[in-house]
Scaffold this motif. Structure first.
Motif, PDB file in Angstrom:
ATOM      1  N   GLU A 228       0.824  -1.204   0.000  1.00 20.99           N
ATOM      2  CA  GLU A 228       0.000   0.000   0.000  1.00 20.99           C
ATOM      3  C   GLU A 228       0.860   1.257   0.000  1.00 20.99           C
ATOM      4  O   GLU A 228       0.551   2.234  -0.715  1.00 20.99           O
ATOM      5  CB  GLU A 228      -0.931   0.010   1.210  1.00 20.99           C
ATOM      6  CG  GLU A 228      -1.902   1.184   1.177  1.00 20.99           C
ATOM      7  CD  GLU A 228      -2.985   1.090   2.220  1.00 20.99           C
ATOM      8  OE1 GLU A 228      -3.909   1.917   2.180  1.00 20.99           O
ATOM      9  OE2 GLU A 228      -2.928   0.185   3.077  1.00 20.99           O
ATOM     10  N   ALA A 229       1.946   1.259   0.758  1.00 22.63           N
ATOM     11  CA  ALA A 229       2.826   2.428   0.782  1.00 22.63           C
ATOM     12  C   ALA A 229       3.458   2.661  -0.586  1.00 22.63           C
ATOM     13  O   ALA A 229       3.557   3.805  -1.057  1.00 22.63           O
ATOM     14  CB  ALA A 229       3.909   2.246   1.843  1.00 22.63           C
ATOM     15  N   ILE A 230       3.880   1.585  -1.237  1.00 27.92           N
ATOM     16  CA  ILE A 230       4.455   1.706  -2.580  1.00 27.92           C
ATOM     17  C   ILE A 230       3.411   2.245  -3.549  1.00 27.92           C
ATOM     18  O   ILE A 230       3.688   3.143  -4.354  1.00 27.92           O
ATOM     19  CB  ILE A 230       4.986   0.340  -3.055  1.00 27.92           C
ATOM     20  CG1 ILE A 230       6.115  -0.151  -2.148  1.00 27.92           C
ATOM     21  CG2 ILE A 230       5.478   0.431  -4.504  1.00 27.92           C
ATOM     22  CD1 ILE A 230       6.562  -1.576  -2.430  1.00 27.92           C
ATOM     23  N   ALA A 231       2.194   1.694  -3.467  1.00 27.20           N
ATOM     24  CA  ALA A 231       1.120   2.111  -4.371  1.00 27.20           C
ATOM     25  C   ALA A 231       0.844   3.607  -4.231  1.00 27.20           C
ATOM     26  O   ALA A 231       0.713   4.327  -5.237  1.00 27.20           O
ATOM     27  CB  ALA A 231      -0.146   1.307  -4.085  1.00 27.20           C
ATOM     28  N   TYR A 236      -1.107   5.851  -7.006  1.00 26.32           N
ATOM     29  CA  TYR A 236      -2.375   5.127  -6.958  1.00 26.32           C
ATOM     30  C   TYR A 236      -3.149   5.501  -5.699  1.00 26.32           C
ATOM     31  O   TYR A 236      -2.557   5.776  -4.645  1.00 26.32           O
ATOM     32  CB  TYR A 236      -2.134   3.620  -7.006  1.00 26.32           C
ATOM     33  CG  TYR A 236      -1.583   3.162  -8.331  1.00 26.32           C
ATOM     34  CD1 TYR A 236      -2.424   2.808  -9.378  1.00 26.32           C
ATOM     35  CD2 TYR A 236      -0.204   3.120  -8.558  1.00 26.32           C
ATOM     36  CE1 TYR A 236      -1.919   2.410 -10.607  1.00 26.32           C
ATOM     37  CE2 TYR A 236       0.310   2.726  -9.781  1.00 26.32           C
ATOM     38  CZ  TYR A 236      -0.559   2.384 -10.807  1.00 26.32           C
ATOM     39  OH  TYR A 236      -0.050   2.007 -12.022  1.00 26.32           O
ATOM     40  N   GLY A 237      -4.477   5.499  -5.809  1.00 22.63           N
ATOM     41  CA  GLY A 237      -5.311   5.843  -4.671  1.00 22.63           C
ATOM     42  C   GLY A 237      -5.338   4.765  -3.601  1.00 22.63           C
ATOM     43  O   GLY A 237      -5.713   5.026  -2.460  1.00 22.63           O
ATOM     44  N   ALA A 239      -4.099   0.215  -2.836  1.00 25.91           N
ATOM     45  CA  ALA A 239      -3.300  -0.930  -3.265  1.00 25.91           C
ATOM     46  C   ALA A 239      -3.935  -1.710  -4.396  1.00 25.91           C
ATOM     47  O   ALA A 239      -3.231  -2.271  -5.242  1.00 25.91           O
ATOM     48  CB  ALA A 239      -3.042  -1.856  -2.068  1.00 25.91           C
ATOM     49  N   SER A 240      -5.274  -1.782  -4.452  1.00 23.69           N
ATOM     50  CA  SER A 240      -5.932  -2.685  -5.402  1.00 23.69           C
ATOM     51  C   SER A 240      -5.626  -2.326  -6.851  1.00 23.69           C
ATOM     52  O   SER A 240      -5.367  -3.211  -7.674  1.00 23.69           O
ATOM     53  CB  SER A 240      -7.444  -2.707  -5.153  1.00 23.69           C
ATOM     54  OG  SER A 240      -7.989  -1.413  -5.290  1.00 23.69           O
ATOM     55  N   ALA A 241      -5.662  -1.028  -7.185  1.00 20.79           N
ATOM     56  CA  ALA A 241      -5.381  -0.621  -8.570  1.00 20.79           C
ATOM     57  C   ALA A 241      -3.931  -0.917  -8.936  1.00 20.79           C
ATOM     58  O   ALA A 241      -3.626  -1.369 -10.048  1.00 20.79           O
ATOM     59  CB  ALA A 241      -5.684   0.859  -8.755  1.00 20.79           C
ATOM     60  N   PHE A 242      -3.028  -0.682  -8.002  1.00 18.06           N
ATOM     61  CA  PHE A 242      -1.614  -0.979  -8.249  1.00 18.06           C
ATOM     62  C   PHE A 242      -1.400  -2.473  -8.434  1.00 18.06           C
ATOM     63  O   PHE A 242      -0.685  -2.900  -9.344  1.00 18.06           O
ATOM     64  CB  PHE A 242      -0.768  -0.460  -7.085  1.00 18.06           C
ATOM     65  CG  PHE A 242       0.650  -0.951  -7.112  1.00 18.06           C
ATOM     66  CD1 PHE A 242       1.541  -0.490  -8.069  1.00 18.06           C
ATOM     67  CD2 PHE A 242       1.094  -1.880  -6.178  1.00 18.06           C
ATOM     68  CE1 PHE A 242       2.858  -0.954  -8.101  1.00 18.06           C
ATOM     69  CE2 PHE A 242       2.399  -2.339  -6.203  1.00 18.06           C
ATOM     70  CZ  PHE A 242       3.283  -1.876  -7.166  1.00 18.06           C
ATOM     71  N   ILE A 243      -2.027  -3.295  -7.598  1.00 15.42           N
ATOM     72  CA  ILE A 243      -1.885  -4.752  -7.700  1.00 15.42           C
ATOM     73  C   ILE A 243      -2.388  -5.244  -9.051  1.00 15.42           C
ATOM     74  O   ILE A 243      -1.751  -6.086  -9.698  1.00 15.42           O
ATOM     75  CB  ILE A 243      -2.628  -5.447  -6.543  1.00 15.42           C
ATOM     76  CG1 ILE A 243      -1.930  -5.160  -5.212  1.00 15.42           C
ATOM     77  CG2 ILE A 243      -2.718  -6.954  -6.779  1.00 15.42           C
ATOM     78  CD1 ILE A 243      -2.727  -5.596  -3.997  1.00 15.42           C
ATOM     79  N   ALA A 244      -3.521  -4.704  -9.507  1.00 14.74           N
ATOM     80  CA  ALA A 244      -4.083  -5.118 -10.799  1.00 14.74           C
ATOM     81  C   ALA A 244      -3.137  -4.766 -11.938  1.00 14.74           C
ATOM     82  O   ALA A 244      -2.914  -5.569 -12.858  1.00 14.74           O
ATOM     83  CB  ALA A 244      -5.442  -4.466 -11.005  1.00 14.74           C
TER      84      ALA A 244
END
Length: 264
Positions: A228-231, A236-237, A239-244
């Motif tokens: 989440e911190a990286i995202a 990114y708003g 973690a989910s969008a970054f993970i995708a």
């Protein structure tokens, strides 16, 4: 302008290889540079961790751990890493390069190739060699000859209008300004940058920005930082969008990548 590299390493061979196919692995600190050089043999460069960069006269290759960079014989190049890295080189005499690409490119590293590279890192053949070592090295060369070619994972450009925009994003990968705003800041137009992205990078601007964020995320994942911190740092708003995005480009989630990178 970036600060110069603090660590200078010389290529291990200048006149001849110890054997027709030679494997070498090395761990290097951040900001290490192998100065510009050329040699009569081909070289495949792969990073087990971190990201190695290879600069040619007219191209800039940057490959995360799912890719390696192939350099045919007599190609002048410079190698560097901005963060700590563990990398290897497979040196191949010219007469053994017939099945490999005749131009520099990134090659996709499939599981078998990675397993061979990992084995060689742990059990690096010396001299004299047995027939088993010779066969293993030849199998690796054969597999690289069949590897999918990926151009450059994150191509660069010296174009006077595009290069400053790419540099801005490299310095601040969380910058979410649309291309139109970046074009305005660079005193050009969005349409001009769209054309130059396709011509210079071979991909749309949005794809290049996502690849940049993947590359920036890799060393932080390896260092154990929270996804989440990286995202958030990458724009990114959550973690989910970054993970995708990461899974679409890398084929695994950030956590799966982290576990795979830590396994060796």
């Amino acid at each position: 302008m970036r600060a110069p590299a603090r660590n200078l390493r010389q290529p291990p061979f200048s006149d001849a290889l110890p054997a027709p196919i030679w494997f070498r692995a090395a761990a290097v600190p951040r900001d290490t540079t192998y100065p510009r050089h050329r040699h009569a043999w081909g070289e495949f460069v792969y990073a087990f961790s971190g990201v190695m960069e290879i600069k040619l006269a007219d191209r800039h290759f940057l490959a995360p751990p799912h890719y390696g960079v192939w350099l045919p014989p007599e190609v002048e190049h410079l190698g560097l890493n901005r963060l700590e890295a563990c990398h290897c080189s497979l040196y191949i005499e010219a007469e053994h390069c017939a099945g490999l690409p005749d131009t520099p490119c990134a090659l996709s590293v499939r599981p078998l190739v990675r397993a061979l590279l990992e084995h060689l890192r742990e059990h690096t053949p010396g001299l004299p060699r047995g027939h088993g070592d010779e066969r293993l090295l030849q199998v690796l060369v054969d597999q690289l000859a069949q590897a999918p070619r990926a151009g450059s994972y994150l191509p660069g450009s010296d174009d006077p209008l595009l290069a400053p925009v790419l540099q801005t994003l490299e310095d601040e990968p969380g910058d979410n300004r649309p291309l139109a705003e970046l074009a305005l800041a660079a005193h050009t137009t969005e349409r001009t940058l769209v054309r130059r992205c396709q011509r210079e990078l071979g991909m749309p601007f949005a794809e290049w920005r996502q690849r940049l964020r993947v590359v920036k995320a890799l060393p932080r994942l390896e260092a154990g930082e929270k996804v989440e911190a990286i995202a958030l740092d990458l724009g990114y708003g959550g973690a989910s969008a970054f993970i995708a995005m990461f899974r679409r480009l890398m084929g695994v989630t950030p956590d799966e990548y982290r576990k795979g990178a830590a396994r060796p």
